[in-house]
Write a protein that holds these residues in place. Structure first.
Motif, PDB file in Angstrom:
ATOM      1  N   GLU A  38       0.828  -1.212   0.000  1.00 12.82           N
ATOM      2  CA  GLU A  38       0.000   0.000   0.000  1.00 12.82           C
ATOM      3  C   GLU A  38       0.862   1.261   0.000  1.00 12.82           C
ATOM      4  O   GLU A  38       0.567   2.234  -0.722  1.00 12.82           O
ATOM      5  N   MET A  39       1.913   1.262   0.773  1.00  7.34           N
ATOM      6  CA  MET A  39       2.806   2.417   0.815  1.00  7.34           C
ATOM      7  C   MET A  39       3.492   2.620  -0.538  1.00  7.34           C
ATOM      8  O   MET A  39       3.676   3.756  -0.994  1.00  7.34           O
ATOM      9  N   THR A  40       3.858   1.515  -1.187  1.00  9.62           N
ATOM     10  CA  THR A  40       4.484   1.616  -2.503  1.00  9.62           C
ATOM     11  C   THR A  40       3.526   2.217  -3.517  1.00  9.62           C
ATOM     12  O   THR A  40       3.910   3.081  -4.317  1.00  9.62           O
ATOM     13  N   GLU A  41       2.273   1.784  -3.461  1.00  5.81           N
ATOM     14  CA  GLU A  41       1.276   2.332  -4.386  1.00  5.81           C
ATOM     15  C   GLU A  41       1.084   3.828  -4.145  1.00  5.81           C
ATOM     16  O   GLU A  41       1.056   4.627  -5.088  1.00  5.81           O
ATOM     17  N   ARG A  42       0.954   4.220  -2.877  1.00  8.79           N
ATOM     18  CA  ARG A  42       0.757   5.643  -2.558  1.00  8.79           C
ATOM     19  C   ARG A  42       1.971   6.477  -2.975  1.00  8.79           C
ATOM     20  O   ARG A  42       1.826   7.586  -3.501  1.00  8.79           O
ATOM     21  N   ALA A  43       3.157   5.936  -2.757  1.00  7.90           N
ATOM     22  CA  ALA A  43       4.365   6.678  -3.131  1.00  7.90           C
ATOM     23  C   ALA A  43       4.454   6.858  -4.638  1.00  7.90           C
ATOM     24  O   ALA A  43       4.832   7.932  -5.129  1.00  7.90           O
ATOM     25  N   MET A  44       4.090   5.829  -5.391  1.00  4.13           N
ATOM     26  CA  MET A  44       4.141   5.930  -6.847  1.00  4.13           C
ATOM     27  C   MET A  44       3.135   6.950  -7.366  1.00  4.13           C
ATOM     28  O   MET A  44       3.459   7.811  -8.199  1.00  4.13           O
ATOM     29  N   LEU A  45       1.902   6.882  -6.843  1.00  8.52           N
ATOM     30  CA  LEU A  45       0.883   7.840  -7.278  1.00  8.52           C
ATOM     31  C   LEU A  45       1.258   9.262  -6.869  1.00  8.52           C
ATOM     32  O   LEU A  45       1.017  10.219  -7.622  1.00  8.52           O
ATOM     33  N   LEU A  55       3.909  10.513  -9.300  1.00 12.19           N
ATOM     34  CA  LEU A  55       3.299  10.874 -10.583  1.00 12.19           C
ATOM     35  C   LEU A  55       2.556  12.205 -10.480  1.00 12.19           C
ATOM     36  O   LEU A  55       2.637  13.051 -11.378  1.00 12.19           O
ATOM     37  N   GLU A  56       1.854  12.394  -9.356  1.00 10.98           N
ATOM     38  CA  GLU A  56       1.097  13.634  -9.196  1.00 10.98           C
ATOM     39  C   GLU A  56       2.022  14.842  -9.097  1.00 10.98           C
ATOM     40  O   GLU A  56       1.703  15.921  -9.612  1.00 10.98           O
ATOM     41  N   ARG A  57       3.171  14.675  -8.470  1.00  7.36           N
ATOM     42  CA  ARG A  57       4.124  15.791  -8.382  1.00  7.36           C
ATOM     43  C   ARG A  57       4.653  16.189  -9.753  1.00  7.36           C
ATOM     44  O   ARG A  57       5.115  17.309  -9.932  1.00  7.36           O
ATOM     45  N   HIS A  58       4.592  15.276 -10.691  1.00  9.90           N
ATOM     46  CA  HIS A  58       5.046  15.572 -12.050  1.00  9.90           C
ATOM     47  C   HIS A  58       3.874  15.876 -12.985  1.00  9.90           C
ATOM     48  O   HIS A  58       4.013  15.795 -14.208  1.00  9.90           O
ATOM     49  N   GLY A  59       2.727  16.224 -12.418  1.00  8.81           N
ATOM     50  CA  GLY A  59       1.609  16.689 -13.241  1.00  8.81           C
ATOM     51  C   GLY A  59       0.617  15.636 -13.656  1.00  8.81           C
ATOM     52  O   GLY A  59      -0.298  15.934 -14.427  1.00  8.81           O
TER      53      GLY A  59
END
Length: 206
Positions: A111-118, A121-125
């Motif tokens: 779950e932490m890996t999924e949140r970190a990936m999303l 991605l959000e920080r890059h637009g």
């Protein structure tokens, strides 16, 4: 008064004081110079306009390059995020509650890996599209099926099977959705796009 003084006071022809004749050549030269000046001014304005257009195009290209440079990479990362979510959804609630500490730590790590990936991605637009309850938009949504419901305005997204993603103003992946039908029309729906034919392969892709 002498004749000489009269001639000085009233110059006549032949005494050397006549006004010079107006030569038409000087006028033509002035007209030619004015015409060349207008042409140079017009050329300078055109060059300035072209440079301004070039500056704007360059600025737009630089902005697009910064905004969309990671589009292909982000699209590939979405499949990784989808697999993480499928792995989490496949774990029964009973197994989560009854699992030992090691199993629970594994689930929390995924779950932490999924949140970190999303989050990255959000920080890059890259933004996630969760359009449930919104009006169907063929630019951002892909209709997988229709749900008859007379109580919900037609062409409303009633279920999101797979979230979509966008980057800037572009769609990385449309959200796969179920759309209502049979209800009242949406306000100002005249001429609005219909969901279109259901994609038979959409469910396989999801």
């Amino acid at each position: 008064m002498s004749d000489q003084s009269n001639e000085d006071r009233f110059p006549g022809p032949g005494n050397g004081n006549e006004a010079p004749a107006n030569d038409g050549g000087d006028y033509e030269v002035v007209v030619k110079l004015m015409k060349e000046n207008e042409e140079l001014k017009d050329r300078a304005l055109r060059v300035a306009a072209e440079m301004e257009n070039l500056r704007r195009r360059t600025a737009r290209d630089v902005h697009d390059a910064r905004s969309y440079a990671i589009a292909n990479f982000a699209r590939d990362m979405l499949s990784v995020s989808d697999n993480l979510r499928r792995a989490l959804d496949a774990i029964p609630a009973e197994a989560r509650s009854a699992g030992d500490a090691g199993f629970k730590s594994l689930v929390e790590g995924v779950e932490m890996t999924e949140r970190a990936m999303l989050g990255a991605l959000e920080r890059h637009g890259v933004k996630r599209l969760q359009p449930e309850g919104e009006k169907f938009d063929p630019n951002f949504h892909q209709a997988m099926f229709e749900v008859p419901n007379p109580d919900v305005p037609a062409n409303t997204v009633v279920q999101v099977v797979q979230p979509g993603y966008s980057i800037g103003e572009r769609v990385l992946r449309p959200a796969m959705v179920g759309v209502s039908r049979g209800g009242p029309k949406q306000p100002a729906e005249a001429g609005a796009a219909e969901p279109g034919p259901i994609d038979p392969d959409a469910e396989k892709d999801a």
